[in-house]
Structure formats: structure tokens, C-alpha cells
Design an enzyme around this catalytic site. Structure first.
Site, PDB file in Angstrom:
ATOM      1  N   ASP A   1      28.871 -43.198   2.817  1.00 38.17           N
ATOM      2  CA  ASP A   1      29.281 -41.836   2.492  1.00 38.17           C
ATOM      3  C   ASP A   1      30.234 -41.880   1.306  1.00 38.17           C
ATOM      4  O   ASP A   1      31.137 -42.724   1.248  1.00 38.17           O
ATOM      5  CB  ASP A   1      29.976 -41.186   3.696  1.00 38.17           C
ATOM      6  CG  ASP A   1      30.315 -39.733   3.430  1.00 38.17           C
ATOM      7  OD1 ASP A   1      29.392 -38.900   3.452  1.00 38.17           O
ATOM      8  OD2 ASP A   1      31.512 -39.437   3.194  1.00 38.17           O
TER       9      ASP A   1
ATOM     10  N   GLU B   1      25.786 -36.278   0.537  1.00 39.42           N
ATOM     11  CA  GLU B   1      26.320 -37.419  -0.217  1.00 39.42           C
ATOM     12  C   GLU B   1      26.265 -38.700   0.593  1.00 39.42           C
ATOM     13  O   GLU B   1      26.999 -39.648   0.332  1.00 39.42           O
ATOM     14  CB  GLU B   1      27.764 -37.143  -0.656  1.00 39.42           C
ATOM     15  CG  GLU B   1      28.750 -36.947   0.465  1.00 39.42           C
ATOM     16  CD  GLU B   1      28.881 -35.492   0.908  1.00 39.42           C
ATOM     17  OE1 GLU B   1      29.890 -35.180   1.557  1.00 39.42           O
ATOM     18  OE2 GLU B   1      27.985 -34.683   0.598  1.00 39.42           O
TER      19      GLU B   1
END
Length: 343
Positions: free
Chosen positions: A217, A260
């Protein structure tokens, strides 16, 4: 990958059912006609195929052994065509059925198997045709013209079937690639990740090969969207995707997991080796900011790792464990990697 896309044989099942239906009707019709023509053996064979086709029509939609049943249909069927062409009572019109061999073979067996089955039975059909219908009383030029016509018609039908199947396979592969690709980054998507996991899982079971699932992440990525806009955020995602792709091994599978988040399947790695590799990527990413439109944006990442066989044997279980460790990495201040529940 989605089983319907990978194996995509449903249309072959539909074709097989249509052929079974036509074989049933045609077998019954020709059986009656040949019985009255006193061709009893052929009549009995065609009647048998009629009932056999009913059986196939019923089991084809659900049988897990579809390819086997296809062979059990087309090989006897093509042999019956050759036998009917061979009989003294048959006419040259029987050769029309030889021309259906490439179409049926390619539709039901695909390009490679269809090619060899077509070659064998077409060559056999041409031999039988020439033995039965090329008359020595005809002139050489007439016999030559007849031979060229039947050979060219058979070859043309096979060539058309081959080109059709080749293009169908290419189009299917193109659709599979599009379906398994993230539109923004060009990386694999969740569907392709699932297919890759199934492949790695089989390798692990057969050859005792370790692999690691990594969940990545990007830290505070929302700030980039808020400060620079979503267009810049998309470009930053593409930058990170390209960066990760350049820093992993060719045998590993990198996918955009959503937003993301990225995921990585690392083959032939233990947890320590995987940690060292991912940590090196983390360090390099933090040292190489994303530069665009006079902006230099530092991007860092956090990651959680899970080991196949230890933390789970399904993709869901590995994702859950990796996500828990990713959360721990964020709680530890981000820009770090967690590989155990004790970190």
C-alpha cells in the site's frame, strides 16, 4: 483466471449438441432409406448412431470429460462416412460429407487436434474416392480434372477452417489479456491474480516450491490526490507500477489490487529472502521521487507478507493475513514491512 475464460468450451458443447441432434435425425432418415436399398449393415450402423446421438445430446452439457466424448463421436462418425463412400451402392454425392470433416474437427477439437484429425480422414477420404470413382475408361485429362477438383475442394475447406480457428484463438487470447489487465497501469488485475495463484499453487504442490504473497500500500497516497489532483495521482500510480515492475523478477506476478494497493506473488522464495527483496524495493522507491510538471513527490510504501502453506493455502486466507500485517506496518509508522504477527 476465470474458468469460463480459460477453458472456454461452452460454445464447443453447444456445437456438439447441434451435431448430435442432426446426427440423430440424419441417422434415422438414412437408416430407413438404406434399409429399403438393402444396405443392411450401413442401415444398422446409422440406426445405432441415432440412439448414440441421443445419449450424447443428454450428457454433453454437463460431462467433465467433454474432449473424450468428442473423440468418441467424431472418429466413429468419420469412419462411417468413409465406409459409406466405400460401398458399391454409394454415389459420388457421398463425397460432400468428406468436406464437413475439417469444419467439425476444428470446431470441436480446436486448431491442433482438429488439424491432424482432418488431415488423416481427408486423405483417407480422397483415397477411397479415387479408388471408387476414378474410372480408367475416362480420359487422362478428365480423371485429372476430377481429381484436382475433389482435392482442391477438400484442401480449401480445411484451409478455411484452419484460418478461422487460428483467428478465433487469437481473438480469445486478446480478450483474455484485456480482461486480465488493469486499464490504468497495464498490470495484472484481480482476475489474473486469481489465475496466477492457482498456477503457483499447483507448482507448489507438485514440486514443493515456496511462494510468498505480498500486499503493498502506498503511504498517504490520498494526500497526492488532494494536493495535486487525481490526474497527477493517476500518473503517480503508473509511475509506481512501472517502478515495481522493473524491480521484480520475471517469474513473479505483480497486480494492481485496487486503489493504491498492489499485490505480488513471489515464487521460489522463503520469507526472509522475500523480505530482503521487498525491503530493497521499499528503500529504492523512497529514494526515487516521482517528478512531473516541476513537482517532486516522495512516495513510500508499506507491505505485509504471507507464506503459502504456513499462513494459508487459499488466496483469500493469504490476503487476509497479508492485510493484517500491512495494517501493522501502518500502525508502526508506515514505510516499513511486516512479515510475522509479532512485528
Amino acid at each position: 483466471m476465470n474458468e469460463q475464460l480459460v477453458q472456454n468450451i461452452q460454445y464447443r458443447r453447444d456445437v456438439m449438441r447441434v451435431l448430435a441432434l442432426f446426427t440423430c435425425v440424419g441417422g434415422l432418415l438414412f437408416s430407413v432409406l438404406n434399409f429399403y436399398r438393402d444396405i443392411y449393415i450401413l442401415s444398422a450402423i446409422e440406426l445405432g448412431f441415432c440412439f448414440y446421438s441421443i445419449f450424447l445430446w443428454r450428457i454433453i452439457p454437463t460431462t467433465p470429460h467433454f474432449s473424450t466424448w468428442v473423440l468418441f463421436y467424431i472418429i466413429p462418425c468419420f469412419l462411417v462416412i468413409q465406409y459409406a463412400l466405400f460401398l458399391p451402392q454409394s454415389s459420388e454425392a457421398m463425397f460432400v460429407w468428406i468436406l464437413t470433416i475439417p469444419l467439425v474437427s476444428y470446431l470441436l477439437l480446436g486448431r491442433q487436434k482438429g488439424f491432424w484429425v482432418s488431415v488423416f480422414f481427408i486423405v483417407l477420404g480422397l483415397i477411397v474416392y479415387h479408388w471408387r470413382f476414378i474410372d480408367d475408361s475416362n480420359s487422362f485429362t478428365l480423371n485429372t480434372a476430377i481429381s484436382i477438383n475433389v482435392c482442391f475442394s477438400a484442401i480449401m475447406c480445411m484451409a478455411i477452417a484452419h484460418v478461422y480457428e487460428l483467428n478465433r484463438e487469437k481473438n480469445e487470447q486478446r480478450l483474455l489479456a484485456l480482461a486480465g489487465t488493469d486499464k490504468l497501469t497495464g498490470l495484472a488485475n484481480r482476475m489474473k491474480l486469481e489465475g496466477g495463484f492457482e498456477h503457483y499453487s499447483l507448482l507448489s504442490k507438485r514440486h514443493n516450491i515456496n511462494f510468498i504473497f505480498v500486499l503493498i500500500d502506498l503511504d498517504f497516497f490520498k494526500n497526492i490526490n488532494d494536493q495535486y489532483g487525481h490526474d497527477m495521482g493517476d500518473k503517480a500510480l503508473c509511475y509506481v507500477a512501472d517502478f515495481l515492475k522493473k524491480n521484480i523478477r520475471e517469474s513473479d506476478l505483480l497486480a494492481r489490487f485496487g486503489g493504491e494497493e498492489f499485490s505480488l506473488l513471489m515464487t521460489s522464495s522463503d520469507i526472509d529472502e522475500a523480505y530482503q527483496h521487498i525491503n530493497l524495493i521499499r528503500e529504492k522507491l523512497s529514494q526515487h521521487p516521482f517528478i512531473r510538471d516541476n513537482h517532486s513527490i516522495k512516495i513510500t510504501m508499506s507491505a505485509g507478507l504471507a507464506t503459502y502453506g504456513i499462513d494459508g493455502t487459499s488466496l483469500d486466507s493469504l490476503m487476509k493475513k497479508a492485510d493484517e500485517r500491512l495494517y501493522m506496518a501502518k500502525s508502526n509508522g508506515r514505510n516499513c514491512i511486516v512479515i510475522t504477527d509479532q512485528n
